[in-house]
Design a protein around this motif. Structure first.
Motif, PDB file in Angstrom:
ATOM      1  N   GLY A 417       0.702  -1.052   0.053  1.00 29.55           N
ATOM      2  CA  GLY A 417       0.079   0.101  -0.033  1.00 29.55           C
ATOM      3  C   GLY A 417       0.943   1.217  -0.047  1.00 29.55           C
ATOM      4  O   GLY A 417       2.217   1.093  -0.079  1.00 29.55           O
ATOM      5  N   THR A 418       0.322   2.423   0.035  1.00 30.02           N
ATOM      6  CA  THR A 418       1.084   3.739   0.174  1.00 30.02           C
ATOM      7  C   THR A 418       1.415   4.049   1.390  1.00 30.02           C
ATOM      8  O   THR A 418       2.403   4.740   1.637  1.00 30.02           O
ATOM      9  CB  THR A 418       0.183   4.779  -0.791  1.00 30.02           C
ATOM     10  N   GLY A 419       0.845   3.677   2.320  1.00 28.90           N
ATOM     11  CA  GLY A 419       1.271   4.070   4.020  1.00 28.90           C
ATOM     12  C   GLY A 419       0.533   5.271   4.200  1.00 28.90           C
ATOM     13  O   GLY A 419       0.745   6.076   5.177  1.00 28.90           O
ATOM     14  N   GLY A 421      -3.152   6.461   3.108  1.00 27.71           N
ATOM     15  CA  GLY A 421      -4.708   6.244   3.605  1.00 27.71           C
ATOM     16  C   GLY A 421      -5.472   5.495   2.689  1.00 27.71           C
ATOM     17  O   GLY A 421      -4.790   5.005   1.664  1.00 27.71           O
ATOM     18  N   ILE A 422      -6.529   5.064   3.056  1.00 26.50           N
ATOM     19  CA  ILE A 422      -7.385   4.323   2.202  1.00 26.50           C
ATOM     20  C   ILE A 422      -7.606   4.784   0.684  1.00 26.50           C
ATOM     21  O   ILE A 422      -8.022   4.061  -0.094  1.00 26.50           O
ATOM     22  CB  ILE A 422      -8.479   3.955   3.264  1.00 26.50           C
ATOM     23  N   PHE A 423      -7.884   6.088   0.603  1.00 24.99           N
ATOM     24  CA  PHE A 423      -8.066   6.485  -0.570  1.00 24.99           C
ATOM     25  C   PHE A 423      -6.744   6.726  -1.647  1.00 24.99           C
ATOM     26  O   PHE A 423      -7.160   6.918  -2.750  1.00 24.99           O
ATOM     27  CB  PHE A 423      -8.706   8.021  -0.716  1.00 24.99           C
ATOM     28  N   ASP A 424      -5.800   6.256  -0.989  1.00 22.87           N
ATOM     29  CA  ASP A 424      -4.584   6.013  -1.730  1.00 22.87           C
ATOM     30  C   ASP A 424      -3.962   4.711  -1.800  1.00 22.87           C
ATOM     31  O   ASP A 424      -3.191   4.492  -2.732  1.00 22.87           O
ATOM     32  CB  ASP A 424      -3.760   7.149  -1.311  1.00 22.87           C
ATOM     33  N   GLY A 425      -4.680   3.776  -1.034  1.00 24.42           N
ATOM     34  CA  GLY A 425      -4.127   2.335  -1.000  1.00 24.42           C
ATOM     35  C   GLY A 425      -3.663   1.904   0.046  1.00 24.42           C
ATOM     36  O   GLY A 425      -2.423   2.220   0.595  1.00 24.42           O
ATOM     37  N   ALA A 426      -4.295   1.271   0.726  1.00 23.15           N
ATOM     38  CA  ALA A 426      -3.949   0.757   2.396  1.00 23.15           C
ATOM     39  C   ALA A 426      -3.292  -0.638   1.989  1.00 23.15           C
ATOM     40  O   ALA A 426      -3.683  -1.668   1.350  1.00 23.15           O
ATOM     41  CB  ALA A 426      -5.189   0.906   3.258  1.00 23.15           C
ATOM     42  N   ALA A 427      -2.427  -0.898   2.934  1.00 24.61           N
ATOM     43  CA  ALA A 427      -1.646  -2.098   2.907  1.00 24.61           C
ATOM     44  C   ALA A 427      -2.510  -3.311   3.860  1.00 24.61           C
ATOM     45  O   ALA A 427      -2.427  -4.516   3.561  1.00 24.61           O
ATOM     46  CB  ALA A 427      -0.158  -1.978   3.667  1.00 24.61           C
ATOM     47  N   SER A 428      -3.308  -2.480   4.580  1.00 22.22           N
ATOM     48  CA  SER A 428      -4.182  -3.368   5.560  1.00 22.22           C
ATOM     49  C   SER A 428      -5.580  -3.332   5.762  1.00 22.22           C
ATOM     50  O   SER A 428      -6.124  -2.159   5.368  1.00 22.22           O
ATOM     51  CB  SER A 428      -3.427  -3.600   6.953  1.00 22.22           C
TER      52      SER A 428
END
Length: 734
Positions: A417-419, A421-428
């Motif tokens: 993910g990006t680290g 936030g969720i609108f940018d792509g979350a790892a978890s």
């Protein structure tokens, strides 16, 4: 059926003012909110409703009164009717911006009759109706004489499903019996109007192959013909058990889960708690609710966890339709992420999607969709999971381009993910941690299972080269986790996340923690056993434990595969015991109103407690009893495995019975038992047991062919005699 309510001066409608939210009400598209000291119910545009059944306490005239807070337009209705039948009396709700009271008088009801009070919404976009209170009262002021009544008031039959549908207007009654009932010999217990008689008489055995005509004769000699119809329920999975808790919970979960099915309905899309995304009425595709009740959508994460339960409830069309819809949203512009949530018509749910560069996306979901596709293929044998172009493109891109595009910060083959936030792509999946992790335990664990699934899907499709390639990738990936990623710098437990700069997290992290053993990327053994104990402890520690019930639904799936049967059952009971408690988000309703809860109670009974592992394409099934001490025996019937209808019963941990009710071929049954045994007694004949280790548990097993229409009982033993004698001999040896 509701109980008679009295005295007659009291309101027969329970929770009429909605102070207890929607308790006692059936509903679809209905919500409540607080307005000063009042609680107001409102119905969304479309085919929304509120209803409540009442058993009439005395024969006489009643009045139904309702206070409407407002109505944006004409079109809403309220009234009283026979359940699933015709109106007794109804009225229109007028358009009004101020509160208005509507009353229906002169409603003749009979003692013991089951009637339904109902409210419907306005079938027009952006038009709501609000209800403040309602009353169903015996009208003592109505002195009109009662007419001669010649009605069937109620009918009950042995083992009936639900309540009978008595329609006094149409003079028809229907009742439902379980699948497989002999309808040629049913003895209905019939209640008729006071002083009336019925022919054929109550209790007489009748043939209900076709509807039966009954004649009711009133006190004044008038007669009325009634048509009584027996409906055989569709085949569905059924349960019986020595344990009332699991039996009751399972029987609660079946209709609850089915109530979320949207297939063929019409309703809102883009309906969320903000009301800012232009909700509008559309026709729905094959689908079911998977997410919050106040969001008319299905979410990829929730759906992935609900798919097994959905299959067991006969929702294979919905599973395929929803999975394909998600797969179709993954494209090069989205860097092969699927959308996070979809409307029930298959369009992207706007709340979680701003534009192609800003939408909610979480790494584990990408891989869970691949894993669950293979899981559904194993349950159903449906080759569309192999041949559908949209799905196969998704599998390919998820396991190749997606990983390559999202491996730029640590560069180790783990999708990131990006680290940010969720609108940018979350790892978890853990959206509440606030940590800037770019790789997470639930992400890497889901990727591992997807690698295995993609390898096996390729094998089933006949691509052995790709099968070998990705099988090896999965093996190496798990080894990398257990020698590096998951254990770096710590002597116990597992790392569950990394920031881009290399900072590691190994404290308890909810999904990021329990997904690792749940997806079986951790090596079975002492380290994993200790980690499972930590998960159990932290999940009941205030400040560490989740606050949302849906998070707890993963815990049984985490413990059962490792033979932690008591812990798996502990967390199933934890959820069952809290079904009626308020959800953390009040507009959601109760914990039991969250769809994931009912669907996973079904799947965890079958895959968890009963230890069923399907392989429908090969007509294979393995079983392993994981019954805890609380459950002496548990049986399920009409389990769907490909085109097979299967019955399975476990008596404790050392006796299993499988029946192949129907299908096109025999079932190859791998009857497994925890522990070391020399033999498996199969219908009294000893077969030498084979042994293997499954997630650290020693398992003895035998492979048995179960022909169509046959039943086989398997019992493990260390002696070669009859199994009933062996049981006693084994006990004597201990």
């Amino acid at each position: 059926m509701s109980n008679p309510i009295g005295p007659l001066t009291e309101n027969l409608i329970r929770n009429s003012n909605f102070d207890a939210a929607k308790q006692h009400w059936l509903y679809d598209g209905a919500f409540t909110y607080k307005s000063g000291d009042n609680v107001i119910a409102y119905l969304d545009p479309g085919a929304s409703y509120l209803s409540q059944t009442v058993t009439v306490p005395a024969t006489g005239y009643y009045k139904l009164q309702a206070l409407f807070n407002m109505a944006d337009e004409n079109g809403a209705k309220f009234g009283i009717r026979f359940p699933e039948g015709s109106d007794i009396k109804s009225g229109d709700v007028p358009k009004s911006s101020v509160p208005v009271t509507q009353t229906l008088n002169g409603i003749l009801l009979e003692k013991g009759a089951l009637v339904e009070v109902y409210f419907t919404g306005i079938n027009a976009n952006e038009k709501w109706v609000e209800i403040d209170d309602s009353y169903l009262l015996y009208n003592t002021g109505n002195t009109n004489p009662l007419p001669g009544l010649v009605n069937i008031v109620s009918i009950t039959v042995l083992n009936q499903v639900g309540v009978s549908r008595v329609d006094g207007t149409a003079k028809k009654v229907s009742f439902t019996v379980p699948y497989g009932t002999n309808v040629k010999a049913i003895a209905p217990q019939i209640t008729v109007s006071k002083g009336a008689s019925v022919t054929p008489p109550t209790g007489r055995v009748m043939d209900f192959t076709n509807p039966v005509t009954y004649t009711v004769k009133g006190m004044n000699g008038t007669t009325q013909l009634w048509t009584v119809d027996c409906v055989v329920a569709d085949k569905e999975i059924t349960i019986d058990s020595s344990n009332a808790k699991i039996k009751d919970a399972f029987n609660w979960a079946k209709p609850k889960a089915k109530s979320y099915v949207r297939t063929g309905k019409e309703g809102l899309i883009n309906r969320d708690e903000t009301f800012r995304n232009s909700p509008e009425i559309k026709n729905y595709m094959p689908s079911y609710w998977a997410g919050y009740a106040h969001r008319y959508a299905f979410y990829s994460r929730d759906m992935a966890h609900q798919m097994a339960g959905a299959h067991l409830l006969g929702l294979d069309r919905e599973n395929f339709s929803m999975l394909k819809a998600f797969a179709g949203t993954a494209n090069e512009t989205h860097e092969w992420y699927p959308a996070w949530a979809l409307n029930f018509d298959g369009s992207i749910f706007k709340l979680d999607y701003r534009n192609a560069n800003s939408f909610v996306r979480e790494v584990p979901a990408v891989f869970e969709l691949v894993e669950k596709a293979y899981s559904m293929y194993l349950w159903t044998g449906d080759k569309n999971y192999l041949t559908d172009e949209t799905l196969w493109t998704y599998y390919d891109k998820a396991m190749t381009d997606f990983i390559a595009l999202h491996d730029g910060q640590i560069k180790n083959g783990v999708a990131e993910g990006t680290g940010i936030g969720i609108f940018d792509g979350a790892a978890s999946y853990d959206e509440r941690s606030g940590e800037a992790v770019v790789e997470a335990g639930d992400g890497i664990a889901s990727q591992y299972q997807a690698l295995l699934a993609y390898a096996n899907l390729s094998k089933e499709k006949g691509d052995m080269k790709k099968y070998q390639e990705f099988k090896e990738k999965a093996r190496a990936f798990k080894q990398y986790f257990n020698t590096d990623w998951g254990v770096k710098g710590i002597e116990s437990g597992y790392v569950r996340g990394y920031e881009a700069g290399g900072k590691a997290y190994s404290s308890f992290g909810k999904e990021a923690s329990w997904f690792m053993p749940m997806k079986q990327i951790t090596e079975a053994g002492e380290r994993t056993d200790q980690f499972l104990a930590l998960i159990d402890s932290m999940s009941e520690t205030p400040g560490q434990a989740p606050v949302n019930i849906e998070a707890f639904t993963y815990l049984p799936d985490t413990f059962f595969p490792y033979g932690k049967n008591e812990l798996g059952w502990k967390w199933m009971k934890y959820i069952i015991d809290r079904l009626n408690e308020p959800h953390e988000i009040s507009s959601q309703g109760t914990n039991g109103d969250y769809p994931e809860v009912s669907y996973t109670l079904i799947s965890q009974t079958v895959e968890g407690l009963m230890g069923m592992t399907p392989n429908a394409p090969q007509n294979k099934l393995s079983t392993l009893s994981r019954l805890p001490q609380d459950i002496q025996w548990l049986e399920l019937n009409h389990i769907s495995l490909g085109d097979h209808d299967v019955y399975l019963r476990h008596d404790g941990a050392t006796k299993s019975t499988l029946r192949n009710n129907s299908g096109t071929k025999g079932i190859n049954w791998e009857a497994q038992f925890a522990g070391s045994y020399r033999y498996i007694q199969v219908n009294g004949s000893a077969i030498p047991a084979e042994a293997k280790t499954v997630n650290g548990v020693t398992v003895s097993y035998a492979e048995v062919k179960v022909p169509i229409g046959h039943s086989v009982t398997a019992v493990p033993s260390n002696k070669k005699g009859r199994h009933d004698q062996n049981d006693q001999d084994d006990q004597d040896d201990q």
